[in-house]
Design a protein around this motif. Sequence first.
Motif, short mmCIF file in Angstrom:
data_model
loop_
_atom_site.label_atom_id
_atom_site.label_comp_id
_atom_site.label_asym_id
_atom_site.label_seq_id
_atom_site.Cartn_x
_atom_site.Cartn_y
_atom_site.Cartn_z
N LYS A 35 0.84 -1.20 0.00
CA LYS A 35 0.00 0.00 0.00
C LYS A 35 0.88 1.26 0.00
CE LYS A 35 -3.71 -2.36 2.46
NZ LYS A 35 -4.38 -2.72 1.23
N LYS A 36 0.30 2.34 -0.45
CA LYS A 36 1.03 3.60 -0.51
C LYS A 36 1.40 4.04 0.90
CE LYS A 36 0.87 8.07 -2.72
NZ LYS A 36 0.14 8.99 -3.60
N GLY A 37 2.69 4.32 1.11
CA GLY A 37 3.16 4.86 2.39
C GLY A 37 3.40 3.83 3.49
N GLU A 38 3.22 2.53 3.21
CA GLU A 38 3.42 1.52 4.25
C GLU A 38 4.77 0.84 4.12
OE1 GLU A 38 1.22 -2.13 4.56
OE2 GLU A 38 1.44 -2.60 2.44
N THR A 39 5.16 0.14 5.19
CA THR A 39 6.37 -0.69 5.16
C THR A 39 5.94 -2.15 5.29
OG1 THR A 39 7.74 1.03 6.15
CG2 THR A 39 8.56 -1.21 6.29
N LEU A 40 6.28 -2.93 4.27
CA LEU A 40 6.03 -4.37 4.29
C LEU A 40 7.35 -5.08 4.49
CD1 LEU A 40 4.20 -6.91 3.67
CD2 LEU A 40 4.98 -6.66 1.29
N ALA A 41 7.46 -5.87 5.54
CA ALA A 41 8.68 -6.65 5.78
C ALA A 41 8.48 -8.06 5.22
CB ALA A 41 8.98 -6.71 7.26
N ILE A 42 9.49 -8.54 4.49
CA ILE A 42 9.49 -9.94 4.03
C ILE A 42 10.61 -10.64 4.78
CG2 ILE A 42 9.70 -11.49 2.05
CD1 ILE A 42 8.75 -9.25 0.25
N VAL A 43 10.24 -11.63 5.59
CA VAL A 43 11.22 -12.29 6.46
C VAL A 43 11.31 -13.77 6.15
CG1 VAL A 43 10.79 -10.61 8.30
CG2 VAL A 43 9.58 -12.79 8.35
N GLY A 44 12.44 -14.36 6.52
CA GLY A 44 12.65 -15.79 6.32
C GLY A 44 14.14 -16.08 6.26
N GLU A 45 14.47 -17.37 6.36
CA GLU A 45 15.87 -17.79 6.31
C GLU A 45 16.48 -17.50 4.94
OE1 GLU A 45 16.27 -21.87 8.71
OE2 GLU A 45 14.42 -21.71 7.56
N SER A 46 17.80 -17.55 4.87
CA SER A 46 18.49 -17.42 3.58
C SER A 46 18.00 -18.50 2.64
CB SER A 46 20.00 -17.57 3.77
OG SER A 46 20.49 -16.53 4.58
N GLY A 47 17.75 -18.13 1.39
CA GLY A 47 17.29 -19.10 0.40
C GLY A 47 15.79 -19.27 0.35
N SER A 48 15.05 -18.47 1.14
CA SER A 48 13.58 -18.63 1.16
C SER A 48 12.92 -17.95 -0.04
CB SER A 48 12.99 -18.10 2.47
OG SER A 48 13.32 -16.74 2.64
N GLY A 49 13.65 -17.08 -0.74
CA GLY A 49 13.09 -16.45 -1.94
C GLY A 49 12.84 -14.96 -1.80
N LYS A 50 13.27 -14.36 -0.69
CA LYS A 50 12.99 -12.94 -0.44
C LYS A 50 13.61 -12.05 -1.52
CE LYS A 50 15.15 -12.86 3.58
NZ LYS A 50 15.79 -14.19 3.57
N THR A 51 14.90 -12.23 -1.76
CA THR A 51 15.60 -11.36 -2.70
C THR A 51 15.15 -11.58 -4.13
OG1 THR A 51 17.53 -11.16 -1.25
CG2 THR A 51 17.89 -10.72 -3.58
N VAL A 52 14.94 -12.84 -4.52
CA VAL A 52 14.49 -13.12 -5.90
C VAL A 52 13.14 -12.44 -6.15
CG1 VAL A 52 13.80 -14.93 -7.53
CG2 VAL A 52 15.75 -15.30 -6.03
N THR A 53 12.25 -12.50 -5.17
CA THR A 53 10.93 -11.87 -5.31
C THR A 53 11.08 -10.38 -5.58
OG1 THR A 53 9.92 -13.49 -3.82
CG2 THR A 53 8.74 -11.43 -4.14
N THR A 54 11.92 -9.71 -4.80
CA THR A 54 12.04 -8.26 -4.96
C THR A 54 12.87 -7.89 -6.20
OG1 THR A 54 13.82 -8.31 -3.32
CG2 THR A 54 11.65 -7.63 -2.57
N ARG A 55 13.77 -8.76 -6.62
CA ARG A 55 14.52 -8.48 -7.86
C ARG A 55 13.57 -8.53 -9.06
NH1 ARG A 55 19.92 -8.30 -8.74
NH2 ARG A 55 21.17 -8.14 -6.86
#
Length: 365
Positions: A35-55
Amino acid sequence: MESNENILEVENLKINFKTYAGTVKAIRDVSFNLKKGETLAIVGESGSGKTVTTRSIMGLLANNAVVEGGTVMFHDQDVLKMTEKQLQDLRGAKIAQIFQDPMTSLDPTMRIGRQIAEPLMVHKGMSKAKAMAQALDMMKLVGITNAENRINDYPHQFSGGMRQRIVIAIALINYPEILIADEPTTALDVTIQAQILDLMRELQNKISTSIIFITHDLGVVAGMADRVAVMYAGKIVEYGTVDEIFYNPKHPYTWGLLSSMPTLETNGDELPSIPGTPPDLLDPPTGDAFAPRNSYALKIDTEKEPPFFKVSDTHYAATWLLHPDAPKVTPPVQIVARQKQFAEMQKKLAAEKLSHPVEEEEERQ
């Protein structure tokens, strides 16, 4: 200020990587919104897919990545269908990213003033003189002391914390609508980490940018996020508001992450850890991928993948434990303690509201 307007919508995203060993199913049907103006945290262990999703949001996937399905809608445009020229116009101007290590993010041969000014010259066609003046203002805004004298310094002349401020300045110079912060404080000591997080919160309030915050550190999430998405083995397994995830978590993986996080009440005992390792995504397991590490696993967990069960209008978790026919289980003691702590806090807040109704009414007016 946070609004109800979605600025980003990721739907049914599936990303594979072609490797010599086979096809890695890195992202397996991920959906979320920002949403506009919010902070969404994506958490999880290394290799869970966090960085690939945001890339994928930045159009920065590796050459061996294959998008098998899904959409990444920024306003009314699907980022996954953009041309390279459209992506170049998007990056740094509308969506910007802060990376984990500031030293590798900065050009060691270029003065930092020029590095901060460059996005303005590239995206807005601004003159060098005007861009440098704005770069100086941004340096002051992110708290770089003696900015006038330091604008012509090189990255190696700054401390780690100051370099990270420079990286933030570069990311924010165009006032992007979305800022992706990928483990932005990992390389910093705890004191500098706190300063950088405070700075990001302060700047978010000033320029109303939306933030996607990637981290494995749940302690950082508590003071930073509005909502949290918990990822495991290429899937989101639970999402909700920061209070719901911290004080009423429902997925056993979230229990494990929270139980292994020290609190002020933690004594000298060893912290619990999640046994085992994440699954091999060359051959994802049938059913719930967390089942082999889950001491609460049911028989169905090894046979069928759980759907999302609704906990509240804002809170969902993909675990068979929430099925009406599932046996009732007691969460770990650390989670129960948190739930009690939250209940007490909510009671205290409610009591304070009852005792100061007039003051609150005045503030509203």
